[in-house]
Design a protein around this motif. Structure first.
Motif, PDB file in Angstrom:
ATOM      1  N   ASP A 417      -7.740 -10.115 -10.723  1.00 23.96           N
ATOM      2  CA  ASP A 417      -6.342  -9.762 -10.970  1.00 23.96           C
ATOM      3  C   ASP A 417      -6.174  -8.247 -11.104  1.00 23.96           C
ATOM      4  N   ARG A 418      -7.145  -7.588 -11.725  1.00 29.80           N
ATOM      5  CA  ARG A 418      -7.060  -6.136 -11.865  1.00 29.80           C
ATOM      6  C   ARG A 418      -7.451  -5.422 -10.575  1.00 29.80           C
ATOM      7  N   PHE A 419      -8.368  -6.026  -9.808  1.00 24.00           N
ATOM      8  CA  PHE A 419      -8.681  -5.474  -8.490  1.00 24.00           C
ATOM      9  C   PHE A 419      -7.430  -5.476  -7.620  1.00 24.00           C
ATOM     10  N   TYR A 420      -6.648  -6.535  -7.707  1.00 26.56           N
ATOM     11  CA  TYR A 420      -5.419  -6.634  -6.916  1.00 26.56           C
ATOM     12  C   TYR A 420      -4.446  -5.503  -7.258  1.00 26.56           C
ATOM     13  N   ARG A 421      -4.349  -5.168  -8.553  1.00 25.53           N
ATOM     14  CA  ARG A 421      -3.470  -4.060  -8.949  1.00 25.53           C
ATOM     15  C   ARG A 421      -3.955  -2.740  -8.335  1.00 25.53           C
ATOM     16  N   SER A 422      -5.248  -2.518  -8.344  1.00 20.88           N
ATOM     17  CA  SER A 422      -5.791  -1.291  -7.748  1.00 20.88           C
ATOM     18  C   SER A 422      -5.536  -1.263  -6.248  1.00 20.88           C
ATOM     19  N   LEU A 423      -5.690  -2.417  -5.606  1.00 18.59           N
ATOM     20  CA  LEU A 423      -5.442  -2.495  -4.173  1.00 18.59           C
ATOM     21  C   LEU A 423      -3.983  -2.204  -3.852  1.00 18.59           C
ATOM     22  N   ARG A 424      -3.067  -2.752  -4.636  1.00 19.87           N
ATOM     23  CA  ARG A 424      -1.643  -2.488  -4.398  1.00 19.87           C
ATOM     24  C   ARG A 424      -1.326  -1.000  -4.575  1.00 19.87           C
ATOM     25  N   ARG A 434       2.216  -2.277   4.511  1.00 18.78           N
ATOM     26  CA  ARG A 434       2.551  -3.358   3.577  1.00 18.78           C
ATOM     27  C   ARG A 434       1.404  -4.353   3.578  1.00 18.78           C
ATOM     28  N   LEU A 435       0.942  -4.721   2.385  1.00 21.90           N
ATOM     29  CA  LEU A 435      -0.181  -5.647   2.253  1.00 21.90           C
ATOM     30  C   LEU A 435       0.285  -7.072   2.563  1.00 21.90           C
ATOM     31  N   VAL A 436      -0.367  -7.715   3.522  1.00 23.50           N
ATOM     32  CA  VAL A 436      -0.069  -9.101   3.876  1.00 23.50           C
ATOM     33  C   VAL A 436      -1.034 -10.047   3.178  1.00 23.50           C
ATOM     34  N   ASP A 437      -2.323  -9.724   3.201  1.00 31.34           N
ATOM     35  CA  ASP A 437      -3.318 -10.610   2.595  1.00 31.34           C
ATOM     36  C   ASP A 437      -4.634  -9.861   2.458  1.00 31.34           C
ATOM     37  N   VAL A 459     -14.233  -5.282   1.568  1.00 32.76           N
ATOM     38  CA  VAL A 459     -12.841  -5.700   1.408  1.00 32.76           C
ATOM     39  C   VAL A 459     -12.211  -5.864   2.788  1.00 32.76           C
ATOM     40  N   PHE A 460     -11.532  -6.991   2.991  1.00 33.31           N
ATOM     41  CA  PHE A 460     -10.876  -7.306   4.263  1.00 33.31           C
ATOM     42  C   PHE A 460      -9.386  -7.442   4.005  1.00 33.31           C
ATOM     43  N   VAL A 461      -8.575  -6.659   4.710  1.00 37.31           N
ATOM     44  CA  VAL A 461      -7.131  -6.659   4.470  1.00 37.31           C
ATOM     45  C   VAL A 461      -6.378  -6.869   5.777  1.00 37.31           C
ATOM     46  N   GLN A 473      -7.962   7.733   4.071  1.00 42.47           N
ATOM     47  CA  GLN A 473      -7.077   6.699   3.534  1.00 42.47           C
ATOM     48  C   GLN A 473      -7.886   5.528   2.984  1.00 42.47           C
ATOM     49  N   ARG A 474      -8.918   5.134   3.688  1.00 40.52           N
ATOM     50  CA  ARG A 474      -9.754   4.025   3.213  1.00 40.52           C
ATOM     51  C   ARG A 474     -10.407   4.364   1.869  1.00 40.52           C
ATOM     52  N   TYR A 475     -10.766   5.618   1.693  1.00 40.37           N
ATOM     53  CA  TYR A 475     -11.417   6.023   0.451  1.00 40.37           C
ATOM     54  C   TYR A 475     -10.468   5.921  -0.743  1.00 40.37           C
ATOM     55  N   LYS A 476      -9.149   5.890  -0.490  1.00 40.69           N
ATOM     56  CA  LYS A 476      -8.180   5.805  -1.590  1.00 40.69           C
ATOM     57  C   LYS A 476      -8.421   4.574  -2.458  1.00 40.69           C
ATOM     58  N   LEU A 477      -8.818   3.460  -1.843  1.00 44.76           N
ATOM     59  CA  LEU A 477      -9.057   2.253  -2.634  1.00 44.76           C
ATOM     60  C   LEU A 477     -10.243   2.448  -3.568  1.00 44.76           C
ATOM     61  N   ASP A 478     -11.325   3.021  -3.053  1.00 44.93           N
ATOM     62  CA  ASP A 478     -12.480   3.286  -3.912  1.00 44.93           C
ATOM     63  C   ASP A 478     -12.096   4.250  -5.042  1.00 44.93           C
ATOM     64  N   GLN A 479     -11.279   5.216  -4.716  1.00 48.15           N
ATOM     65  CA  GLN A 479     -10.832   6.181  -5.722  1.00 48.15           C
ATOM     66  C   GLN A 479      -9.988   5.495  -6.801  1.00 48.15           C
TER      67      GLN A 479
END
Length: 542
Positions: A417-424, A434-437, A459-461, A473-479
């Motif tokens: 649930d917290r990973f999802y917040r970071s991903l958003r 826009r995140l689809v899945d 991670v697969f998006v 841009q991809r590094y933003k998620l790790d950050q």
């Protein structure tokens, strides 16, 4: 004299039913059976509500009685029971137990069984009563469209004691494929312009059904106009014959479908079914992403009601307050024996003792420990709940997360649930995206294909609005993960956790994954099985 009065009353009911029978709702006999069942269910609901209220007023005693009556191994009291049975853990292999058995759906069986005390029956009867009070037209005959599928069987509907509520037969849920089942359920729903309720076993099933509308509306309109099923739809001959008997040519409805779809997809549910009142689904959990997408477009303005809470295949709670935006479930004390392990902060010394149902504290998070007739005895089922309040002496809970859905390659413990917040948060930094899945996995599941580097996250998006992402841009998620999880950051700085790897997949890949896997529960966000991982890897674009 009495016979004459009885005949007069019966004739009056038949005439009433015939007048009340809406277009497309079936025979007046169905409406009469529906009316009689509703009258009986209203009486049964009053009795069941009083029984539940009394049990909640004395929650501890209700739990003790449940042990004595055989939830697990009978014991003289809860303390002795805990001494005899050590805590165990529920299997986290991702499989779902079979649906709870149900008595026959005949009217007389219903009349005999409506006052039974079993949790599935009591829950369904009370749910129907709550739904009717909040949405007075929701229990109209054939006024509910249900979207659900499970491989090899049909799953219990929320309102199964009232089968005349549904516009599609239960047999559709046992179609050979998920895509075929959702198509047929959608077609039968489109026949009924006066629908009041959209019901789904999972939010993803409603999401995919409305995606089918978007992709196949021309074929659906053709089937509506002809009153038949497309020959390209793969169905057993017996099921096809049964379903085509429910269809009738309706050129006007087909023209309306074409006109509304040509206008676009915003508010399409309300435009196709102007009398819709509510969407009913199981506890949203990790599928909240789909509801957010539906609220932005197809289901704008419709409330969401989640009536039931279950864990490990056992029905545990009921949402008696459909008007509240955040679902809170009353843990019914007569359904299963529940204990609670307080969620301790990292570094706490020693495992905590379990807390009984009556002694939980508002605002605290707990891991659920369950004992039920489904073969569970003091089992840690991997569900974390928060206590939102109380109804008499029983807690109102909200699910927080599933422990099996935690990323941890070095013991860092990143909950889904917290990973999802970071991903958003990261997606918001990608212009136009826009995140689809999404799903994620630990690199150890991939074996040698993950490369010779430190353990890391894969991670697969699926995204809308962008075709590719730069490495920056991809590094933003790790950050974002490093900013949100200090332990993860420390391992990254030490090099004991490698950089996260982000993959973009083709449009529709996750819908294809759900069709292929066909699970009975919400799709796992943290993959533990090779099959779905290999499937989604085969859809990677970059």
């Amino acid at each position: 004299m009495l016979l004459a009065v009885g005949l007069a009353v019966g004739l009056a009911l038949l005439l009433w039913a015939r007048r009340r029978c809406p277009r497309g709702a079936g025979s007046w006999g169905l409406v009469l059976r529906h009316w009689l069942a509703r009258r009986w269910l209203a009486r049964a609901a009053g009795w069941q509500r009083r029984r539940l209220e009394q049990a909640c007023k004395d929650g501890p005693r209700s739990q003790e009685l449940l042990l004595l009556e055989g939830a697990g191994t009978p014991a003289p009291d809860a303390a002795t029971f805990r001494e005899r049975h050590p805590l165990t853990r529920h299997s986290a292999d991702g499989t779902e137990p079979p649906p709870s058995p149900r008595p026959p759906l005949g009217l007389w069986a219903l009349l005999r069984s409506c006052c039974a005390a079993s949790s599935p029956l009591q829950g369904s009867v009370l749910y129907l009563d709550v739904l009717a009070r909040a949405y007075p037209e929701a229990l109209s005959p054939r006024g509910t469209a249900r979207f659900s599928w499970a491989r090899g069987c049909s799953l219990p509907a929320a309102a199964w004691p009232l089968p005349s509520l549904y516009c599609a037969p239960e047999a559709v849920g046992a179609a050979p494929s998920r895509a075929a089942a959702l198509y047929v359920q959608l077609l039968l729903a489109l026949q009924e312009r006066a629908l009041r309720v959209l019901e789904a076993g999972l939010l993803s099933e409603l999401y995919d059904a409305l995606a089918t509308l978007r992709a196949s509306w021309e074929g659906l309109a053709q089937d509506l106009a002809s009153g038949g099923l497309s020959p390209h739809l793969e169905l057993p001959q017996g099921l096809r014959h049964q379903l085509e008997g429910l269809l009738a040519p309706d050129a006007a409805r087909a023209a309306e479908l074409r006109a509304e779809c040509a206008r676009g997809w915003d508010v399409i549910a309300r435009r196709l079914w102007p009398r819709l009142q509510v969407v009913v689904v199981a506890e949203p959990g990790s599928e909240q992403l789909y509801w957010e997408a539906l609220q932005e477009s197809a289901c704008q303005g419709l409330p969401l009601y989640s009536p039931f809470y279950s864990a490990a295949g056992v029905l545990l709670g009921l949402n008696l307050w459909p008007e509240q935006p955040e679902p809170h479930y009353l843990l019914c004390p007569g359904w299963a024996f529940c204990e609670f392990l307080p969620v301790e902060p990292p570094g706490a010394e020693g495992p905590p003792d379990t807390v009984p149902l009556a002694d939980v504290r508002e605002g605290q998070e707990y891991e659920l420990v369950l004992t039920a007739q489904a073969g569970l005895s003091r089992c840690r089922v991997g569900e974390v709940l928060t206590v939102a309040g109380f109804h008499y002496r029983c807690p109102l809970v909200g699910p927080v997360r599933r422990l099996s859905q935690t990323l941890s390659v070095r013991g860092e413990g990143v909950p889904e649930d917290r990973f999802y917040r970071s991903l958003r948060r990261a997606v918001a930094m990608w212009p136009g995206a826009r995140l689809v899945d999404y799903v994620c996995a630990e690199s150890s599941l991939m074996g040698a294909s993950s490369g010779a580097c430190a353990p890391h996250y894969q991670v697969f998006v699926e995204l809308q609005g962008v075709r590719d992402l730069s490495e920056a841009q991809r590094y933003k998620l790790d950050q974002c993960l490093q900013e949100d999880f200090p332990v993860y950051k420390s391992f990254r700085l030490k090099g004991s956790i490698g950089p996260l790897r982000l993959h973009l997949v083709a449009a529709g890949a996750f819908r294809e994954l759900r069709d292929a896997v066909g699970t009975r529960g919400p799709m796992a966000r943290v993959l533990r099985d090779h099959r779905p991982l290999h499937f989604i890897q085969s859809r990677v674009l970059s």
